[in-house]
Design a protein around this motif. Structure first.
Motif, PDB file in Angstrom:
ATOM      1  N   LEU A  90      13.390 -52.154  39.822  1.00  0.00           N
ATOM      2  CA  LEU A  90      14.218 -51.876  38.648  1.00  0.00           C
ATOM      3  C   LEU A  90      13.896 -52.845  37.515  1.00  0.00           C
ATOM      4  CD1 LEU A  90      16.518 -49.928  37.882  1.00  0.00           C
ATOM      5  CD2 LEU A  90      18.127 -51.675  38.629  1.00  0.00           C
ATOM      6  N   ALA A  91      13.746 -54.127  37.856  1.00  0.00           N
ATOM      7  CA  ALA A  91      13.441 -55.135  36.843  1.00  0.00           C
ATOM      8  C   ALA A  91      12.100 -54.854  36.175  1.00  0.00           C
ATOM      9  CB  ALA A  91      13.435 -56.527  37.483  1.00  0.00           C
ATOM     10  N   GLU A  92      11.153 -54.335  36.949  1.00  0.00           N
ATOM     11  CA  GLU A  92       9.850 -53.973  36.379  1.00  0.00           C
ATOM     12  C   GLU A  92       9.972 -52.731  35.501  1.00  0.00           C
ATOM     13  OE1 GLU A  92       5.308 -52.849  37.895  1.00  0.00           O
ATOM     14  OE2 GLU A  92       6.837 -53.476  39.335  1.00  0.00           O
ATOM     15  N   LEU A  93      10.782 -51.776  35.934  1.00  0.00           N
ATOM     16  CA  LEU A  93      10.935 -50.514  35.212  1.00  0.00           C
ATOM     17  C   LEU A  93      11.586 -50.716  33.846  1.00  0.00           C
ATOM     18  CD1 LEU A  93      10.502 -47.447  35.465  1.00  0.00           C
ATOM     19  CD2 LEU A  93      12.766 -47.288  36.519  1.00  0.00           C
ATOM     20  N   VAL A  94      12.610 -51.574  33.777  1.00  0.00           N
ATOM     21  CA  VAL A  94      13.320 -51.742  32.502  1.00  0.00           C
ATOM     22  C   VAL A  94      12.467 -52.438  31.444  1.00  0.00           C
ATOM     23  CG1 VAL A  94      15.574 -51.771  33.629  1.00  0.00           C
ATOM     24  CG2 VAL A  94      14.410 -53.934  33.189  1.00  0.00           C
ATOM     25  N   GLY A  95      11.363 -53.047  31.868  1.00  0.00           N
ATOM     26  CA  GLY A  95      10.465 -53.672  30.904  1.00  0.00           C
ATOM     27  C   GLY A  95       9.398 -52.734  30.384  1.00  0.00           C
ATOM     28  N   ASP A  96       9.407 -51.474  30.857  1.00  0.00           N
ATOM     29  CA  ASP A  96       8.411 -50.475  30.469  1.00  0.00           C
ATOM     30  C   ASP A  96       8.883 -49.762  29.197  1.00  0.00           C
ATOM     31  OD1 ASP A  96       6.825 -48.218  30.182  1.00  0.00           O
ATOM     32  OD2 ASP A  96       6.727 -47.797  32.332  1.00  0.00           O
ATOM     33  N   GLU A  97       8.132 -49.901  28.107  1.00  0.00           N
ATOM     34  CA  GLU A  97       8.511 -49.297  26.824  1.00  0.00           C
ATOM     35  C   GLU A  97       8.582 -47.772  26.911  1.00  0.00           C
ATOM     36  OE1 GLU A  97       9.567 -50.610  24.114  1.00  0.00           O
ATOM     37  OE2 GLU A  97       9.342 -52.690  24.741  1.00  0.00           O
ATOM     38  N   ASP A  98       7.633 -47.176  27.632  1.00  0.00           N
ATOM     39  CA  ASP A  98       7.640 -45.719  27.781  1.00  0.00           C
ATOM     40  C   ASP A  98       8.905 -45.260  28.497  1.00  0.00           C
ATOM     41  OD1 ASP A  98       6.414 -42.988  27.862  1.00  0.00           O
ATOM     42  OD2 ASP A  98       6.449 -43.383  30.022  1.00  0.00           O
ATOM     43  N   PHE A  99       9.302 -45.998  29.543  1.00  0.00           N
ATOM     44  CA  PHE A  99      10.519 -45.635  30.268  1.00  0.00           C
ATOM     45  C   PHE A  99      11.743 -45.755  29.366  1.00  0.00           C
ATOM     46  CE2 PHE A  99      14.293 -47.419  32.354  1.00  0.00           C
ATOM     47  CZ  PHE A  99      14.727 -46.269  32.985  1.00  0.00           C
ATOM     48  N   ARG A 100      11.795 -46.776  28.532  1.00  0.00           N
ATOM     49  CA  ARG A 100      12.954 -46.963  27.651  1.00  0.00           C
ATOM     50  C   ARG A 100      13.128 -45.760  26.723  1.00  0.00           C
ATOM     51  NH1 ARG A 100      13.069 -53.333  25.788  1.00  0.00           N
ATOM     52  NH2 ARG A 100      13.036 -54.240  27.891  1.00  0.00           N
ATOM     53  N   ALA A 101      12.006 -45.273  26.209  1.00  0.00           N
ATOM     54  CA  ALA A 101      12.071 -44.099  25.324  1.00  0.00           C
ATOM     55  C   ALA A 101      12.563 -42.879  26.100  1.00  0.00           C
ATOM     56  CB  ALA A 101      10.696 -43.832  24.717  1.00  0.00           C
ATOM     57  N   ARG A 102      12.103 -42.733  27.340  1.00  0.00           N
ATOM     58  CA  ARG A 102      12.517 -41.597  28.176  1.00  0.00           C
ATOM     59  C   ARG A 102      14.018 -41.673  28.483  1.00  0.00           C
ATOM     60  NH1 ARG A 102       8.265 -39.726  32.385  1.00  0.00           N
ATOM     61  NH2 ARG A 102       6.281 -40.102  31.377  1.00  0.00           N
ATOM     62  N   LEU A 103      14.493 -42.872  28.839  1.00  0.00           N
ATOM     63  CA  LEU A 103      15.909 -43.023  29.161  1.00  0.00           C
ATOM     64  C   LEU A 103      16.770 -42.764  27.926  1.00  0.00           C
ATOM     65  CD1 LEU A 103      18.107 -43.804  31.214  1.00  0.00           C
ATOM     66  CD2 LEU A 103      17.858 -46.171  30.442  1.00  0.00           C
ATOM     67  N   ARG A 104      16.307 -43.223  26.776  1.00  0.00           N
ATOM     68  CA  ARG A 104      17.065 -43.010  25.550  1.00  0.00           C
ATOM     69  C   ARG A 104      17.232 -41.519  25.269  1.00  0.00           C
ATOM     70  NH1 ARG A 104      14.526 -46.318  22.695  1.00  0.00           N
ATOM     71  NH2 ARG A 104      12.904 -44.941  21.907  1.00  0.00           N
ATOM     72  N   ARG A 105      16.128 -40.763  25.395  1.00  0.00           N
ATOM     73  CA  ARG A 105      16.206 -39.314  25.163  1.00  0.00           C
ATOM     74  C   ARG A 105      17.136 -38.650  26.173  1.00  0.00           C
ATOM     75  NH1 ARG A 105      10.564 -39.902  24.288  1.00  0.00           N
ATOM     76  NH2 ARG A 105      10.162 -39.246  26.440  1.00  0.00           N
ATOM     77  N   SER A 106      16.993 -39.029  27.438  1.00  0.00           N
ATOM     78  CA  SER A 106      17.783 -38.409  28.498  1.00  0.00           C
ATOM     79  C   SER A 106      19.265 -38.736  28.345  1.00  0.00           C
ATOM     80  CB  SER A 106      17.289 -38.897  29.868  1.00  0.00           C
ATOM     81  OG  SER A 106      18.110 -38.442  30.906  1.00  0.00           O
ATOM     82  N   ALA A 107      19.587 -40.009  28.097  1.00  0.00           N
ATOM     83  CA  ALA A 107      20.985 -40.420  27.991  1.00  0.00           C
ATOM     84  C   ALA A 107      21.658 -39.784  26.785  1.00  0.00           C
ATOM     85  CB  ALA A 107      21.077 -41.940  27.911  1.00  0.00           C
ATOM     86  N   MET A 108      20.951 -39.725  25.659  1.00  0.00           N
ATOM     87  CA  MET A 108      21.533 -39.132  24.455  1.00  0.00           C
ATOM     88  C   MET A 108      21.765 -37.639  24.636  1.00  0.00           C
ATOM     89  SD  MET A 108      19.444 -41.256  21.508  1.00  0.00           S
ATOM     90  CE  MET A 108      20.280 -40.438  20.142  1.00  0.00           C
ATOM     91  N   SER A 109      20.845 -36.993  25.347  1.00  0.00           N
ATOM     92  CA  SER A 109      21.001 -35.560  25.603  1.00  0.00           C
ATOM     93  C   SER A 109      22.195 -35.304  26.516  1.00  0.00           C
ATOM     94  CB  SER A 109      19.724 -35.008  26.237  1.00  0.00           C
ATOM     95  OG  SER A 109      19.862 -33.648  26.550  1.00  0.00           O
ATOM     96  N   GLN A 110      22.329 -36.119  27.577  1.00  0.00           N
ATOM     97  CA  GLN A 110      23.452 -35.940  28.506  1.00  0.00           C
ATOM     98  C   GLN A 110      24.777 -36.267  27.833  1.00  0.00           C
ATOM     99  OE1 GLN A 110      23.004 -37.497  32.564  1.00  0.00           O
ATOM    100  NE2 GLN A 110      20.835 -37.756  32.161  1.00  0.00           N
ATOM    101  N   ALA A 111      24.780 -37.344  27.037  1.00  0.00           N
ATOM    102  CA  ALA A 111      26.017 -37.746  26.361  1.00  0.00           C
ATOM    103  C   ALA A 111      26.486 -36.678  25.380  1.00  0.00           C
ATOM    104  CB  ALA A 111      25.815 -39.071  25.635  1.00  0.00           C
ATOM    105  N   ALA A 112      25.525 -35.965  24.779  1.00  0.00           N
ATOM    106  CA  ALA A 112      25.870 -34.910  23.833  1.00  0.00           C
ATOM    107  C   ALA A 112      26.215 -33.602  24.528  1.00  0.00           C
ATOM    108  CB  ALA A 112      24.707 -34.690  22.862  1.00  0.00           C
ATOM    109  N   GLY A 113      26.064 -33.588  25.856  1.00  0.00           N
ATOM    110  CA  GLY A 113      26.383 -32.387  26.614  1.00  0.00           C
ATOM    111  C   GLY A 113      25.342 -31.295  26.480  1.00  0.00           C
ATOM    112  N   ARG A 114      24.125 -31.692  26.074  1.00  0.00           N
ATOM    113  CA  ARG A 114      23.071 -30.675  25.900  1.00  0.00           C
ATOM    114  C   ARG A 114      22.408 -30.402  27.242  1.00  0.00           C
ATOM    115  NH1 ARG A 114      21.899 -33.900  21.326  1.00  0.00           N
ATOM    116  NH2 ARG A 114      20.094 -34.813  22.379  1.00  0.00           N
ATOM    117  N   ALA A 115      22.346 -29.144  27.622  1.00  0.00           N
ATOM    118  CA  ALA A 115      21.688 -28.754  28.867  1.00  0.00           C
ATOM    119  C   ALA A 115      20.188 -28.598  28.629  1.00  0.00           C
ATOM    120  CB  ALA A 115      22.262 -27.435  29.370  1.00  0.00           C
ATOM    121  N   PRO A 116      19.368 -28.757  29.666  1.00  0.00           N
ATOM    122  CA  PRO A 116      17.934 -28.497  29.533  1.00  0.00           C
ATOM    123  C   PRO A 116      17.695 -27.074  29.045  1.00  0.00           C
ATOM    124  CG  PRO A 116      18.398 -29.612  31.608  1.00  0.00           C
ATOM    125  CD  PRO A 116      19.715 -29.243  31.010  1.00  0.00           C
ATOM    126  N   ALA A 117      16.572 -26.861  28.390  1.00  0.00           N
ATOM    127  CA  ALA A 117      16.275 -25.565  27.770  1.00  0.00           C
ATOM    128  C   ALA A 117      16.374 -24.399  28.754  1.00  0.00           C
ATOM    129  CB  ALA A 117      14.887 -25.604  27.145  1.00  0.00           C
TER     130      ALA A 117
END
Length: 313
Positions: free
Chosen positions: A178-205
């Motif tokens: 986990l500590a290695e994963l949170v330092g990955d810039e690509d992962f941070r962008a992925r989590l940001r997109r996923s969390a914002m989509s879930q928080a907004a209640g948007r379902a996958p296409a």
């Protein structure tokens, strides 16, 4: 044995199991002073000295230092006070030993390199406050301090990984990954997109395209298959895949052929992010939470099954 009996060092040795040399050392240090001396100058000890020596030996075997024991013998501290303080100190030592044991077991099981071993050890040596700052910095860097989606940030913070004081080997391994994963810039962008989509209640296409009733049925059936341990690549998954392919094809007015299965598997692949899924799985392990089957994404299982069972049965 009575209060008037006097004992030589040799007799004390036989009664306590301590060597003559050790008793002489305790006597010279003032912990158990001789009661008197014989006409020839030899040390003699009474019953009180014998009892003090027996208590001294017990406390030494429990790990107390001689200076503390002398304060107990001199009634400056009670045995209960010393025992409580020493038990607390032992709790700390035991936690540290458990932590070292867990790290060593992970290293042995994973065949870790010297660099990985050092990195893992350093991560587990972080204090709870240092670990909290590490995750806080990750959340801040991921979502930014300004104009951040408060709902998305709250969702991630609500499941902050918190390594316990006495972690298992699985929790140690999960924390290191986990500590290695949170330092990955690509992962941070992925989590940001996923969390914002879930928080907004948007379902996958794909879920929007086929509608909630079919997706509810899909989650139910795939969830049952996952809980029963059905491998998506096994023959046991084929009937379920065939049934769902026909249902999805009907909902989308498509032909349930190989091309459609390939297209459907790609859409379900896009509906989840394996790195983000892995992050949440690691958080569950680190926090010692029970994995709730209803919260486990069905998309990866279904995408795998669709790719493997491409030919309609």
């Amino acid at each position: 044995m009575d209060a008037t009996t006097l004992y030589s060092i040799g007799e004390l040795s036989r009664r306590t199991g301590l060597s003559v040399r050790t008793i002489r050392f305790y006597s010279d240090s003032g912990a158990v002073a001789p009661t008197t001396r014989s006409p020839a100058g030899y040390r003699l000890y009474d019953l009180d000295a014998l009892l003090r020596l027996q208590l001294l030996r017990t406390l030494r075997e429990l790990g107390l230092d001689l200076a503390t024991i002398k304060r107990v013998l001199n009634r400056e501290l009670s045995v209960a006070e010393v025992a409580a303080a020493h038990a607390d100190a032992l709790d700390v030592q035991i936690r540290e030993l458990h932590l070292r044991r867990s790290v060593l077991r992970v290293v042995a099981l994973r065949g870790s390199t010297p660099e990985e071993t050092t990195h893992m050890h350093r991560l587990t040596q972080l204090s709870a406050e240092e670990r909290r700052r590490l995750i806080d910095a990750f959340v801040t860097d991921t979502f930014g301090s300004r104009d951040a989606d408060s709902a998305a940030v709250a969702m991630v913070r609500a499941a902050t990984p918190d390594l316990p004081d006495d972690p298992s080997s699985d929790q140690i391994a999960a924390w290191a990954e986990l500590a290695e994963l949170v330092g990955d810039e690509d992962f941070r962008a992925r989590l940001r997109r996923s969390a914002m989509s879930q928080a907004a209640g948007r379902a996958p296409a794909i879920e929007d395209e086929v509608g909630e009733p079919l997706m509810r049925l899909t989650r139910q059936k795939v969830g049952e298959a996952m809980r029963s341990g059905t491998d998506p690549l096994s023959d046991g998954a084929a009937p379920l895949v065939a049934d769902l392919v026909h249902r999805f094809a009907e909902a989308l007015a498509r032909t349930p052929d190989i091309e459609f299965r390939d297209w459907l598997s790609q859409r379900f692949d896009e509906a989840h992010d394996p790195k983000v899924d892995r992050y949440w799985h690691l958080v569950w392990i680190v926090n010692g939470w029970q994995v709730v089957p209803a919260l486990t994404p069905v998309h990866p299982w279904l995408a795998q099954a669709l790719r493997h069972h491409r030919i309609a049965s």
